[in-house]
Design a protein around this motif. Structure first.
Motif, PDB file in Angstrom:
ATOM      1  N   ILE A 128       5.453  -5.465  -0.052  1.00 36.70           N
ATOM      2  CA  ILE A 128       6.917  -5.504  -0.028  1.00 36.70           C
ATOM      3  C   ILE A 128       7.494  -4.469   0.928  1.00 36.70           C
ATOM      4  CG2 ILE A 128       8.985  -5.123  -1.444  1.00 36.70           C
ATOM      5  CD1 ILE A 128       7.363  -6.281  -3.814  1.00 36.70           C
ATOM      6  N   THR A 129       6.965  -3.249   0.888  1.00 36.94           N
ATOM      7  CA  THR A 129       7.512  -2.177   1.730  1.00 36.94           C
ATOM      8  C   THR A 129       7.249  -2.419   3.208  1.00 36.94           C
ATOM      9  OG1 THR A 129       5.496  -0.887   1.318  1.00 36.94           O
ATOM     10  CG2 THR A 129       7.405  -0.438  -0.089  1.00 36.94           C
ATOM     11  N   ALA A 130       6.364  -3.343   3.529  1.00 34.82           N
ATOM     12  CA  ALA A 130       6.122  -3.672   4.944  1.00 34.82           C
ATOM     13  C   ALA A 130       7.280  -4.467   5.535  1.00 34.82           C
ATOM     14  CB  ALA A 130       4.820  -4.458   5.079  1.00 34.82           C
ATOM     15  N   PHE A 131       8.193  -4.923   4.672  1.00 40.80           N
ATOM     16  CA  PHE A 131       9.367  -5.680   5.126  1.00 40.80           C
ATOM     17  C   PHE A 131      10.628  -4.945   4.648  1.00 40.80           C
ATOM     18  CE2 PHE A 131       5.848  -8.585   4.632  1.00 40.80           C
ATOM     19  CZ  PHE A 131       5.895  -9.368   5.777  1.00 40.80           C
ATOM     20  N   PRO A 132      11.189  -4.090   5.491  1.00 37.61           N
ATOM     21  CA  PRO A 132      12.334  -3.258   5.080  1.00 37.61           C
ATOM     22  C   PRO A 132      13.544  -4.059   4.590  1.00 37.61           C
ATOM     23  CG  PRO A 132      11.389  -2.472   7.147  1.00 37.61           C
ATOM     24  CD  PRO A 132      10.750  -3.782   6.860  1.00 37.61           C
ATOM     25  N   SER A 133      13.679  -5.306   5.016  1.00 38.76           N
ATOM     26  CA  SER A 133      14.856  -6.085   4.631  1.00 38.76           C
ATOM     27  C   SER A 133      14.743  -6.683   3.225  1.00 38.76           C
ATOM     28  CB  SER A 133      15.097  -7.212   5.640  1.00 38.76           C
ATOM     29  OG  SER A 133      13.971  -8.077   5.698  1.00 38.76           O
ATOM     30  N   ILE A 134      13.590  -6.465   2.548  1.00 43.68           N
ATOM     31  CA  ILE A 134      13.438  -6.975   1.179  1.00 43.68           C
ATOM     32  C   ILE A 134      14.126  -6.021   0.207  1.00 43.68           C
ATOM     33  CG2 ILE A 134      11.831  -7.473  -0.710  1.00 43.68           C
ATOM     34  CD1 ILE A 134       9.834  -8.450   1.326  1.00 43.68           C
ATOM     35  N   GLU A 135      15.192  -6.500  -0.418  1.00 40.46           N
ATOM     36  CA  GLU A 135      15.890  -5.728  -1.442  1.00 40.46           C
ATOM     37  C   GLU A 135      15.707  -6.335  -2.827  1.00 40.46           C
ATOM     38  OE1 GLU A 135      19.951  -5.568  -0.322  1.00 40.46           O
ATOM     39  OE2 GLU A 135      19.581  -4.575   1.609  1.00 40.46           O
ATOM     40  N   HIS A 136      15.473  -7.648  -2.862  1.00 38.43           N
ATOM     41  CA  HIS A 136      15.380  -8.360  -4.124  1.00 38.43           C
ATOM     42  C   HIS A 136      13.935  -8.790  -4.368  1.00 38.43           C
ATOM     43  CE1 HIS A 136      19.543  -8.728  -2.810  1.00 38.43           C
ATOM     44  NE2 HIS A 136      19.885  -8.959  -4.077  1.00 38.43           N
ATOM     45  N   VAL A 137      13.413  -8.428  -5.550  1.00 38.41           N
ATOM     46  CA  VAL A 137      12.057  -8.801  -5.931  1.00 38.41           C
ATOM     47  C   VAL A 137      12.147  -9.683  -7.176  1.00 38.41           C
ATOM     48  CG1 VAL A 137       9.779  -8.003  -6.626  1.00 38.41           C
ATOM     49  CG2 VAL A 137      11.138  -6.661  -4.995  1.00 38.41           C
ATOM     50  N   ILE A 138      11.571 -10.873  -7.076  1.00 37.39           N
ATOM     51  CA  ILE A 138      11.638 -11.858  -8.157  1.00 37.39           C
ATOM     52  C   ILE A 138      10.277 -11.958  -8.828  1.00 37.39           C
ATOM     53  CG2 ILE A 138      12.013 -14.297  -8.700  1.00 37.39           C
ATOM     54  CD1 ILE A 138      13.978 -14.376  -6.344  1.00 37.39           C
ATOM     55  N   LEU A 139      10.260 -11.790 -10.145  1.00 33.85           N
ATOM     56  CA  LEU A 139       9.026 -11.821 -10.913  1.00 33.85           C
ATOM     57  C   LEU A 139       9.003 -13.047 -11.820  1.00 33.85           C
ATOM     58  CD1 LEU A 139       6.390 -10.437 -11.974  1.00 33.85           C
ATOM     59  CD2 LEU A 139       7.822  -9.299 -13.684  1.00 33.85           C
ATOM     60  N   ASP A 140       7.897 -13.797 -11.776  1.00 36.53           N
ATOM     61  CA  ASP A 140       7.695 -14.933 -12.672  1.00 36.53           C
ATOM     62  C   ASP A 140       6.242 -14.875 -13.137  1.00 36.53           C
ATOM     63  OD1 ASP A 140       7.657 -17.253 -14.098  1.00 36.53           O
ATOM     64  OD2 ASP A 140       8.416 -18.534 -12.504  1.00 36.53           O
ATOM     65  N   SER A 141       6.030 -14.270 -14.298  1.00 37.85           N
ATOM     66  CA  SER A 141       4.662 -14.070 -14.782  1.00 37.85           C
ATOM     67  C   SER A 141       4.675 -13.772 -16.276  1.00 37.85           C
ATOM     68  CB  SER A 141       4.002 -12.903 -14.037  1.00 37.85           C
ATOM     69  OG  SER A 141       2.773 -12.551 -14.629  1.00 37.85           O
ATOM     70  N   TYR A 142       3.756 -14.381 -17.002  1.00 34.96           N
ATOM     71  CA  TYR A 142       3.566 -14.036 -18.408  1.00 34.96           C
ATOM     72  C   TYR A 142       2.719 -12.772 -18.559  1.00 34.96           C
ATOM     73  CZ  TYR A 142       5.313 -18.674 -19.724  1.00 34.96           C
ATOM     74  OH  TYR A 142       6.104 -19.781 -19.915  1.00 34.96           O
ATOM     75  N   ASP A 143       1.967 -12.418 -17.509  1.00 34.94           N
ATOM     76  CA  ASP A 143       1.058 -11.274 -17.576  1.00 34.94           C
ATOM     77  C   ASP A 143       1.745  -9.963 -17.236  1.00 34.94           C
ATOM     78  OD1 ASP A 143      -1.062 -13.064 -18.126  1.00 34.94           O
ATOM     79  OD2 ASP A 143      -1.317 -13.447 -15.982  1.00 34.94           O
ATOM     80  N   LEU A 144       2.865 -10.028 -16.532  1.00 30.87           N
ATOM     81  CA  LEU A 144       3.564  -8.826 -16.080  1.00 30.87           C
ATOM     82  C   LEU A 144       4.932  -8.748 -16.729  1.00 30.87           C
ATOM     83  CD1 LEU A 144       2.692  -9.183 -12.284  1.00 30.87           C
ATOM     84  CD2 LEU A 144       1.454  -7.836 -14.016  1.00 30.87           C
ATOM     85  N   GLY A 145       5.405  -7.510 -16.948  1.00 34.54           N
ATOM     86  CA  GLY A 145       6.684  -7.357 -17.623  1.00 34.54           C
ATOM     87  C   GLY A 145       7.310  -6.001 -17.404  1.00 34.54           C
ATOM     88  N   TYR A 146       7.665  -5.348 -18.504  1.00 33.59           N
ATOM     89  CA  TYR A 146       8.501  -4.150 -18.485  1.00 33.59           C
ATOM     90  C   TYR A 146       7.954  -3.064 -17.555  1.00 33.59           C
ATOM     91  CZ  TYR A 146      11.620  -0.573 -20.410  1.00 33.59           C
ATOM     92  OH  TYR A 146      12.586   0.393 -20.558  1.00 33.59           O
ATOM     93  N   ASN A 147       6.684  -2.705 -17.693  1.00 36.51           N
ATOM     94  CA  ASN A 147       6.117  -1.613 -16.890  1.00 36.51           C
ATOM     95  C   ASN A 147       6.088  -1.959 -15.408  1.00 36.51           C
ATOM     96  OD1 ASN A 147       5.689  -0.031 -19.178  1.00 36.51           O
ATOM     97  ND2 ASN A 147       3.662  -0.934 -19.548  1.00 36.51           N
ATOM     98  N   TRP A 148       5.796  -3.216 -15.103  1.00 36.13           N
ATOM     99  CA  TRP A 148       5.804  -3.657 -13.702  1.00 36.13           C
ATOM    100  C   TRP A 148       7.211  -3.534 -13.124  1.00 36.13           C
ATOM    101  CZ3 TRP A 148       7.863  -6.934 -10.158  1.00 36.13           C
ATOM    102  CH2 TRP A 148       7.107  -7.290  -9.056  1.00 36.13           C
ATOM    103  N   GLU A 149       8.177  -3.996 -13.888  1.00 34.90           N
ATOM    104  CA  GLU A 149       9.575  -3.939 -13.445  1.00 34.90           C
ATOM    105  C   GLU A 149      10.024  -2.496 -13.223  1.00 34.90           C
ATOM    106  OE1 GLU A 149      11.650  -6.006 -16.560  1.00 34.90           O
ATOM    107  OE2 GLU A 149      10.095  -7.553 -16.603  1.00 34.90           O
TER     108      GLU A 149
END
Length: 558
Positions: free
Chosen positions: A80-101
């Motif tokens: 993600i940090t390789a693309f400075p214009s990325i401000e919004h990160v969208i998560l869709d996963s049952y395995d990832l949640g609060y700590n990832w966010e």
């Protein structure tokens, strides 16, 4: 501005497909995106890319299998940090949640989460399309920070643009070929579908001509079993990894398969369906499914139930007009425009001006004012229709009902559906309401029995009636039960003026015994014809635990 998508691929391709449609809608608005998928081992096949050809996106895979959510987030940030214009990160996963966010937010990224498990989140926005009735807007209370906006309900279900405001195709085939579509989604063990088809092949003599299309997803197991079936049965069509099923839904007469994303696809296309769950996230409350006009669902499909399941499919195909009408009974509409609703929110600068409301109701076509009978100022009664199918069973299974019945075991959904759609089922059922709340169900059934010649009416064919009632949500007062029973007796007396009522009542149920005594029922004499008939009607009702009572309209002094 760019968007980054972190999408789980561990449980089929449902997450990937819905994020694909969202990314495509953003792409059409001029926004680019990158996708980050789970770690792909050297011996794993990359089966996702053929489904993503419409996207002008970059696709990355984690460089290794992370040990926890924090490590996954750090590996994702490396892309993600390789693309400075990325401000919004969208998560869709049952395995990832609060700590990832939390890790992504600490990196000053705006986090948008798609979920349907009502978990805790620390994101900026949560989208959840799951419908849980009037409690839908409460699913994330005390589970997200005050700054997090939640957008909940089927109006945010992400489907292909092909589902937007679609209309079904009427089957005008002169040969009356019925089309069945079977699918377990992107994965699943297709041996289950093969077993169902084998059972159906035994029923085909009594069925109209059918054509069975079977979806073989990219993560499906035992595809060779289905391929072997297709060589034996010429009416089987194999659909290999279709990108979108909209056209198939619109042309099929009946869908049979797993309930996942298909729930909203079927609702949008109004396709009659019989479904079952194969994953924990596919469990749903029956009342919530009913709101979406999805009425035939099993919480699981055991191997030993497949013959009965095949029989249910046969019944459905023979009564398709009935199922088609039932499909029109939604109280919550799914129009297929969820992805456009979401894009408008993501691109809205004044997010705080948006409101999240429950979906607009649509007309229920299965009942209208002429079906409703007013008993008094507060009580109404109407005939039960197919939309009541699940509530009827759940009410009957309430402990305060089942413990007083001749059959006390719980009625399972498959058993209930088979009974409900049996063309020989002659039961008439009605539901009594107070202030639009169902209070009890009341039912009766008539049959004729040859009897000794009755000199009074000159007829040796006697009409017997039997029936009962059970509450819809809890115990009811004596006055309400009496009003229902009084209506039933008056109604059946009009239809069968010489009818003979037979009933069994649990001896411990003093309430109902008193009620029936008040309405004129009396003990059935020992060794009488009526007693023998009652015992044949209620074989599980022993005379040591149940009272046998009768009411003869023909001999009534009223």
């Amino acid at each position: 501005m760019m968007f980054a998508f972190r999408v789980s691929t561990s449980v089929g391709i449902g997450h990937v497909m819905r994020m694909k449609w969202l990314a495509l809608a953003l792409q059409n608005k001029g926004f680019q995106s990158i996708f980050i998928f789970d770690y792909l081992a050297d011996n794993q096949e990359n089966s996702l890319l053929p489904f993503l050809t419409e996207l002008n996106s970059l696709f990355f895979y984690l460089e290794k299998a992370p040990n926890d959510e924090h490590e996954d987030a750090q590996l994702s940030l490396a892309f993600i940090t390789a693309f400075p214009s990325i401000e919004h990160v969208i998560l869709d996963s049952y395995d990832l949640g609060y700590n990832w966010e939390q890790t992504l937010k600490n990196a000053n990224k705006r986090v948008i989460v798609f979920d349907d498990l009502a978990r805790e989140h620390c994101s900026d926005i949560v989208f959840d399309a799951k419908w849980v009735g009037l409690k839908t807007n409460e699913r994330y209370q005390h589970k997200v920070p005050e700054s997090c906006r939640t957008f909940l309900g089927p109006q945010y279900a992400i489907l292909s643009p092909a589902y937007s405001n679609v209309k079904r195709v009427k089957n005008n085939n002169n040969l009356a070929i019925k089309k069945v579509l079977m699918s377990l989604g992107g994965g699943g063990d297709l041996q289950l579908i093969a077993d169902i088809v084998e059972v159906l092949s035994q029923e085909m003599k009594s069925l109209p001509r059918i054509e069975i299309s079977i979806v073989i997803g990219p993560k499906a197991e035992n595809a060779h079993v289905i391929e072997a079936l297709a060589t034996r049965y010429r009416n089987i069509i194999l659909l290999y990894q279709p990108k979108c099923l909209a056209d198939y839904y619109l042309q099929t007469d009946l869908f049979v398969g797993a309930l996942g994303t298909s729930l909203y696809e079927l609702a949008a296309t109004k396709t009659p369906a019989i479904t079952f769950s194969i994953a924990a996230n596919q469990q749903n409350n029956y009342c919530d499914l009913d709101d979406l006009a999805h009425h035939l669902h099993l919480p699981f499909l055991a191997l030993e139930d497949i013959p009965s399941f095949g029989k249910l499919i046969e019944m459905a195909l023979l009564q398709l007009p009935r199922l088609t009408l039932l499909r029109e009974s939604a109280t919550v509409n799914v129009d297929g425009n969820g992805v456009f609703n979401i894009v408008n929110i993501l691109l809205c600068d004044e997010l705080h001006t948006l409101t999240n409301s429950l979906p607009t109701n649509v007309v229920n076509t299965l009942s209208n004012d002429k079906d409703i009978i007013a008993l008094n100022d507060s009580l109404t009664i109407r005939k039960v229709n197919d939309k009541d199918i699940n509530h009827y069973r759940e009410s009957r299974n309430l402990p305060n009902n089942s413990e007083r019945m001749t059959i006390q075991s719980e009625i399972e959904p498959l058993e209930h559906y088979l009974w409900w759609f049996n063309i020989n089922n002659q039961r008439e059922s009605y539901v009594l309401y107070k202030s639009e709340q169902p209070l009890l169900y009341i039912w009766h059934q008539m049959f004729s029995q040859k009897s000794a010649l009755d000199s009074k009416n000159g007829n040796c064919l006697k009409q017997y009636l039997y029936g009962g009632w059970f509450t819809a949500q809890g115990n009811v007062s004596f006055n309400i039960a009496m009003a229902a029973l009084q209506w039933q007796l008056e109604y059946t007396r009009t239809l069968f003026p010489r009818g003979h009522w037979l009933a069994v009542i649990n001896q411990e149920n003093k309430f109902v015994n008193l009620l029936n005594q008040y309405m004129g029922f009396s003990q059935i004499p020992a060794n009488s014809e009526a007693l023998k008939i009652t015992q044949s009607l209620f074989p599980q009702a022993s005379t040591s635990h149940f009272n046998y009572v009768e009411l003869d309209f023909g001999n009534s002094n009223e």
